[in-house]
Design an enzyme around this catalytic site. Sequence first.
Site, PDB file in Angstrom:
ATOM      1  N   GLY A  86      -5.247   7.910   5.425  1.00 52.51           N
ATOM      2  CA  GLY A  86      -4.346   8.825   6.126  1.00 52.51           C
ATOM      3  C   GLY A  86      -3.102   9.112   5.304  1.00 52.51           C
ATOM      4  O   GLY A  86      -2.580  10.236   5.304  1.00 52.51           O
TER       5      GLY A  86
ATOM      6  N   ASP B  59       1.349  -1.403  11.869  1.00 57.19           N
ATOM      7  CA  ASP B  59       0.051  -1.877  11.355  1.00 57.19           C
ATOM      8  C   ASP B  59      -0.196  -3.351  11.679  1.00 57.19           C
ATOM      9  O   ASP B  59      -1.306  -3.856  11.504  1.00 57.19           O
ATOM     10  CB  ASP B  59      -0.029  -1.674   9.836  1.00 57.19           C
ATOM     11  CG  ASP B  59      -0.073  -0.197   9.477  1.00 57.19           C
ATOM     12  OD1 ASP B  59      -0.454   0.617  10.332  1.00 57.19           O
ATOM     13  OD2 ASP B  59       0.285   0.139   8.331  1.00 57.19           O
TER      14      ASP B  59
ATOM     15  N   ARG C  54       2.950   6.042  -3.111  1.00 54.31           N
ATOM     16  CA  ARG C  54       4.103   6.879  -3.460  1.00 54.31           C
ATOM     17  C   ARG C  54       4.385   6.831  -4.964  1.00 54.31           C
ATOM     18  O   ARG C  54       4.830   7.824  -5.554  1.00 54.31           O
ATOM     19  CB  ARG C  54       5.323   6.432  -2.644  1.00 54.31           C
ATOM     20  CG  ARG C  54       5.220   6.879  -1.162  1.00 54.31           C
ATOM     21  CD  ARG C  54       6.073   6.009  -0.260  1.00 54.31           C
ATOM     22  NE  ARG C  54       6.110   6.448   1.133  1.00 54.31           N
ATOM     23  CZ  ARG C  54       5.163   6.223   2.045  1.00 54.31           C
ATOM     24  NH1 ARG C  54       4.055   5.588   1.704  1.00 54.31           N
ATOM     25  NH2 ARG C  54       5.306   6.645   3.285  1.00 54.31           N
TER      26      ARG C  54
ATOM     27  N   LYS D 155       0.835  -1.210   0.000  1.00 54.63           N
ATOM     28  CA  LYS D 155       0.000   0.000   0.000  1.00 54.63           C
ATOM     29  C   LYS D 155       0.866   1.255   0.000  1.00 54.63           C
ATOM     30  O   LYS D 155       0.637   2.182  -0.774  1.00 54.63           O
ATOM     31  CB  LYS D 155      -0.925  -0.048   1.231  1.00 54.63           C
ATOM     32  CG  LYS D 155      -1.858   1.141   1.382  1.00 54.63           C
ATOM     33  CD  LYS D 155      -3.071   0.778   2.217  1.00 54.63           C
ATOM     34  CE  LYS D 155      -2.823   0.790   3.705  1.00 54.63           C
ATOM     35  NZ  LYS D 155      -2.621   2.124   4.284  1.00 54.63           N
TER      36      LYS D 155
HETATM   37  C1  S3P Z   1       2.177   4.603   6.289  1.00 54.10           C
HETATM   38  C2  S3P Z   1       2.743   4.850   7.499  1.00 54.10           C
HETATM   39  C3  S3P Z   1       2.164   4.378   8.781  1.00 54.10           C
HETATM   40  C4  S3P Z   1       1.152   3.267   8.573  1.00 54.10           C
HETATM   41  C5  S3P Z   1       0.221   3.539   7.446  1.00 54.10           C
HETATM   42  C6  S3P Z   1       0.981   3.756   6.153  1.00 54.10           C
HETATM   43  C7  S3P Z   1       2.816   5.169   5.089  1.00 54.10           C
HETATM   44  O1  S3P Z   1       1.540   5.474   9.403  1.00 54.10           O
HETATM   45  O2  S3P Z   1       0.415   3.075   9.770  1.00 54.10           O
HETATM   46  O3  S3P Z   1      -0.673   2.450   7.284  1.00 54.10           O
HETATM   47  O4  S3P Z   1       2.530   4.708   3.972  1.00 54.10           O
HETATM   48  O5  S3P Z   1       3.637   6.081   5.244  1.00 54.10           O
HETATM   49  P1  S3P Z   1       2.390   6.483  10.336  1.00 54.10           P
HETATM   50  O6  S3P Z   1       3.546   6.865   9.548  1.00 54.10           O
HETATM   51  O7  S3P Z   1       1.512   7.649  10.618  1.00 54.10           O
HETATM   52  O8  S3P Z   1       2.715   5.672  11.569  1.00 54.10           O
END
Ligand code: S3P
Length: 425
Positions: A91, A312, A24, A19
Amino acid sequence: MKFHKANRLAGELSIPGDKSISHRGIMLGALADGTTEITNFLQGADCLSTIDCFRKMGVTIKNDGTSVLVKGNGIRGLKKSDGILDVGNSGTTTRLMSGILAAQNFETILNGDESIQRRPMRRIITPLSQMGANITSVLGNDCAPLRIIGGPLKGIHYSSPVASAQVKSSILFAGLYADGKTSVTEPYVSRNHTELMLEYFGASVSSDNTTASVFPCSRLDGQKVIVPGDISSATYFICAALIVPNSQLVIKNVGINPTRDGILQVCQQMGANIKLENVSTTKGEPSADLVVTSGTLHGTIIGGSLIPTLIDELPMIAVLAAYADGETIIKDAEELKVKESNRIDVMVENLKKMGADAEATDDGMIIRGGKALHGAVIDSKLDHRIAMTFAVAGLIADGTTEILGSECVAISYPDFYESLNKIIE
Ligand code: S3P
């Protein structure tokens, strides 16, 4: 959806694309000159949200359901979207894209679902504002919707209070447009996919221990991105094969980047039998086939620098801990409270429903393992990782385990239940 005790798991499976790397690839492909081809792209709803947002900013993206072709607009080529950018449940889309939007010469409003509207954005608002960006929480609660009026940025050094690749990446993306070097120091190293991919696309980046830096950039070049299988998704199958008796699974082509492989370290600490085969590295991202065999496990302590490498995976690890003999302590993991759900509370509440001995702490959980689990009705809170975790727990529980909101796995693993059914004997 309902789950029952499985006698044995066996077979071979491939895991969908990572993911983080898929997101990216779209973002850098959109900012590059030329075409970026992304193979084994994750067709999860989160990554599709990223595609939608960049399409709305004028980028042509073709998605045939496996591979994605991004016709880059160049680093200064994004266009103002007609409407708001909808990030859905993602997020990663929200925080990484905010870093890019902070430098564009137009205004954007970005919003997502109910869960996104509860997640903390102060962590990116503060550093991006220090760089000179005009970024505000529309409702004044430090959450989305966010209004971002892009403009000239200055290079900063930022000490992040949290080890978060989303925060680090947001700042590094903004740093591409700054007037000088931009650096981020974290308490512990978080996943480094952004740094690896920036370098691959031609940006000047460096990493030194817990600090990542980027220099201003006038051009990125489109690339071929080959996405390895997502170790976070593989975790459900690794753990299922460990805890369902007499099981053996071959899980093909799993990304084992050392900033992501904490699950393998924890499994080893707990006494698991996992063998790595066919290890190879493509553009800095290592991958391997995993051969996982069931067996007894024992409790362990998980904290400190290990946490960002398995953040995760912690819900699934909590179930491993409930199966294992002895006590497992998960600490330094307050970040679990601000994921798609409060994963400390949701895990402890539901593990207890299934008969496990689990206790929430301020920064994690204490689980005393070895108690038999029984089926229960589990509210996933529409958190994809909670739904998948309890589907696996259901395979070792007596009776029926019912997952409410089970369809939310589409966020990161649309075919999860089909893959699980194929390996149950
Ligand atoms: C991610 C970073 C993590 C992870 C999210 C994906 C990323 O979050 O929990 O599922 O792709 O950079 P955080 O960097 O906020 O811990």
